[in-house]
Design an enzyme around this catalytic site. Structure first.
Site, PDB file in Angstrom:
ATOM      1  N   GLY A  16       4.479 -17.801 -11.925  1.00 45.90           N
ATOM      2  CA  GLY A  16       3.528 -16.977 -11.190  1.00 45.90           C
ATOM      3  C   GLY A  16       3.969 -15.525 -11.245  1.00 45.90           C
ATOM      4  O   GLY A  16       5.156 -15.233 -11.407  1.00 45.90           O
ATOM      5  N   GLN A  48       4.406  -6.833  -8.489  1.00 44.08           N
ATOM      6  CA  GLN A  48       5.648  -6.993  -9.260  1.00 44.08           C
ATOM      7  C   GLN A  48       5.648  -6.141 -10.533  1.00 44.08           C
ATOM      8  O   GLN A  48       6.692  -5.888 -11.114  1.00 44.08           O
ATOM      9  CB  GLN A  48       5.859  -8.467  -9.642  1.00 44.08           C
ATOM     10  CG  GLN A  48       6.106  -9.363  -8.457  1.00 44.08           C
ATOM     11  CD  GLN A  48       6.315 -10.806  -8.893  1.00 44.08           C
ATOM     12  OE1 GLN A  48       5.365 -11.555  -9.029  1.00 44.08           O
ATOM     13  NE2 GLN A  48       7.555 -11.187  -9.143  1.00 44.08           N
ATOM     14  N   HIS A 102       3.609 -18.389  -2.464  1.00 48.78           N
ATOM     15  CA  HIS A 102       4.643 -17.427  -2.872  1.00 48.78           C
ATOM     16  C   HIS A 102       3.977 -16.129  -3.369  1.00 48.78           C
ATOM     17  O   HIS A 102       4.372 -15.033  -2.975  1.00 48.78           O
ATOM     18  CB  HIS A 102       5.505 -18.065  -3.974  1.00 48.78           C
ATOM     19  CG  HIS A 102       6.548 -17.160  -4.567  1.00 48.78           C
ATOM     20  ND1 HIS A 102       7.899 -17.387  -4.404  1.00 48.78           N
ATOM     21  CD2 HIS A 102       6.448 -16.043  -5.327  1.00 48.78           C
ATOM     22  CE1 HIS A 102       8.573 -16.436  -5.036  1.00 48.78           C
ATOM     23  NE2 HIS A 102       7.721 -15.612  -5.605  1.00 48.78           N
ATOM     24  N   GLU A 103       2.941 -16.280  -4.209  1.00 49.87           N
ATOM     25  CA  GLU A 103       2.270 -15.089  -4.754  1.00 49.87           C
ATOM     26  C   GLU A 103       1.511 -14.343  -3.657  1.00 49.87           C
ATOM     27  O   GLU A 103       1.447 -13.119  -3.655  1.00 49.87           O
ATOM     28  CB  GLU A 103       1.325 -15.476  -5.896  1.00 49.87           C
ATOM     29  CG  GLU A 103       1.996 -16.175  -7.087  1.00 49.87           C
ATOM     30  CD  GLU A 103       3.254 -15.496  -7.575  1.00 49.87           C
ATOM     31  OE1 GLU A 103       3.319 -14.254  -7.558  1.00 49.87           O
ATOM     32  OE2 GLU A 103       4.203 -16.218  -7.954  1.00 49.87           O
ATOM     33  N   CYS A 143      12.150 -16.199  -8.244  1.00 49.66           N
ATOM     34  CA  CYS A 143      11.183 -15.109  -8.358  1.00 49.66           C
ATOM     35  C   CYS A 143      11.636 -14.149  -9.445  1.00 49.66           C
ATOM     36  O   CYS A 143      12.821 -13.792  -9.490  1.00 49.66           O
ATOM     37  CB  CYS A 143      11.079 -14.382  -7.017  1.00 49.66           C
ATOM     38  SG  CYS A 143       9.913 -13.022  -7.050  1.00 49.66           S
ATOM     39  N   LEU A 144      10.706 -13.731 -10.301  1.00 47.03           N
ATOM     40  CA  LEU A 144      11.062 -12.794 -11.376  1.00 47.03           C
ATOM     41  C   LEU A 144      11.547 -11.453 -10.802  1.00 47.03           C
ATOM     42  O   LEU A 144      12.247 -10.717 -11.485  1.00 47.03           O
ATOM     43  CB  LEU A 144       9.863 -12.570 -12.303  1.00 47.03           C
ATOM     44  CG  LEU A 144       9.431 -13.789 -13.153  1.00 47.03           C
ATOM     45  CD1 LEU A 144       8.142 -13.488 -13.900  1.00 47.03           C
ATOM     46  CD2 LEU A 144      10.520 -14.193 -14.124  1.00 47.03           C
ATOM     47  N   HIS A 168       3.728 -12.071  -1.933  1.00 42.90           N
ATOM     48  CA  HIS A 168       3.880 -10.805  -2.665  1.00 42.90           C
ATOM     49  C   HIS A 168       2.775  -9.824  -2.302  1.00 42.90           C
ATOM     50  O   HIS A 168       3.024  -8.639  -2.129  1.00 42.90           O
ATOM     51  CB  HIS A 168       3.821 -11.041  -4.178  1.00 42.90           C
ATOM     52  CG  HIS A 168       5.122 -11.449  -4.787  1.00 42.90           C
ATOM     53  ND1 HIS A 168       6.246 -10.650  -4.746  1.00 42.90           N
ATOM     54  CD2 HIS A 168       5.482 -12.562  -5.466  1.00 42.90           C
ATOM     55  CE1 HIS A 168       7.241 -11.265  -5.374  1.00 42.90           C
ATOM     56  NE2 HIS A 168       6.812 -12.437  -5.822  1.00 42.90           N
TER      57      HIS A 168
HETATM   58 ZN    ZN Z   1       7.868 -13.888  -6.787  1.00 44.93          ZN
END
Ligand code: ZN
Length: 172
Positions: free
Chosen positions: A46, A51, A141-142, A99-100, A145
């Site tokens: 995701g 991000q 999770h997204e 998470c990236l 963000h």
């Molecule tokens: Zn993330």
């Protein structure tokens, strides 16, 4: 298509809430394509627009599903959600989430096991989705963000400070 640089903790714009998209333009569609490519390049499931430095309510995900006829073959299941809104949550589940934007961090977060979500698709059409298990976790999770919430907000302040130190230590 192009891969975009991914912001990492403690970048300020990761902590800012994202604004809704008023119109799904070609520019947004291009961003979405690049986000899919960036997510794949980073081996993520995701990726949210903040991000990649865009504080707008857009995220992409592709959890991938195993082909029942060939376990080694992963079927792509790409989704792009714009202005997502959770209509219903039910059940409980926990995954060790990565998470990236938070390298080398995994956090077990309590999430709903199933979510019903309403969002615009890349054509600007309002769609309703039902997601379960890993896909439901990814959506939550997204959406964190998009609200300016990171995995680092799901750990204690002490752990967060240690993580900050660890990142500094590893950065060139
Ligand atoms: Zn993330």
């Amino acid at each position: 298509m192009a891969t975009l640089p991914i912001l990492t903790f403690p970048a300020k714009s990761l902590k800012q809430p994202s604004a809704p998209v008023h119109k799904v333009t070609n520019e947004i569609r291009q961003l979405v394509k690049n986000m899919f490519e960036t997510m794949a390049a980073g081996c993520g499931i995701g990726l949210a627009a903040p991000q990649v430095g865009q504080n707008i309510a857009v995220f992409v995900m592709d959890v991938g599903k195993k082909n029942p006829k060939d376990e080694k073959n992963i079927i792509l299941t790409p989704f792009c959600l714009i202005n997502p809104r959770i209509l219903e949550k039910s059940g409980d589940t926990t995954y060790a989430e990565g998470c990236l934007s938070c390298p080398d961090l995994t956090v077990e977060v309590d999430r709903a096991q199933r979510v019903v979500v309403e969002a615009l698709d890349v054509d600007g059409k309002l769609q309703q989705y039902v997601f379960e298990d890993l896909e439901a976790v990814c959506v939550q999770h997204e959406m964190d963000h998009l609200a300016g919430v990171l995995l680092t907000d799901h750990i204690s302040r002490l752990k967060r400070e240690l993580y900050k130190k660890k990142l500094k230590h590893h950065s060139p």
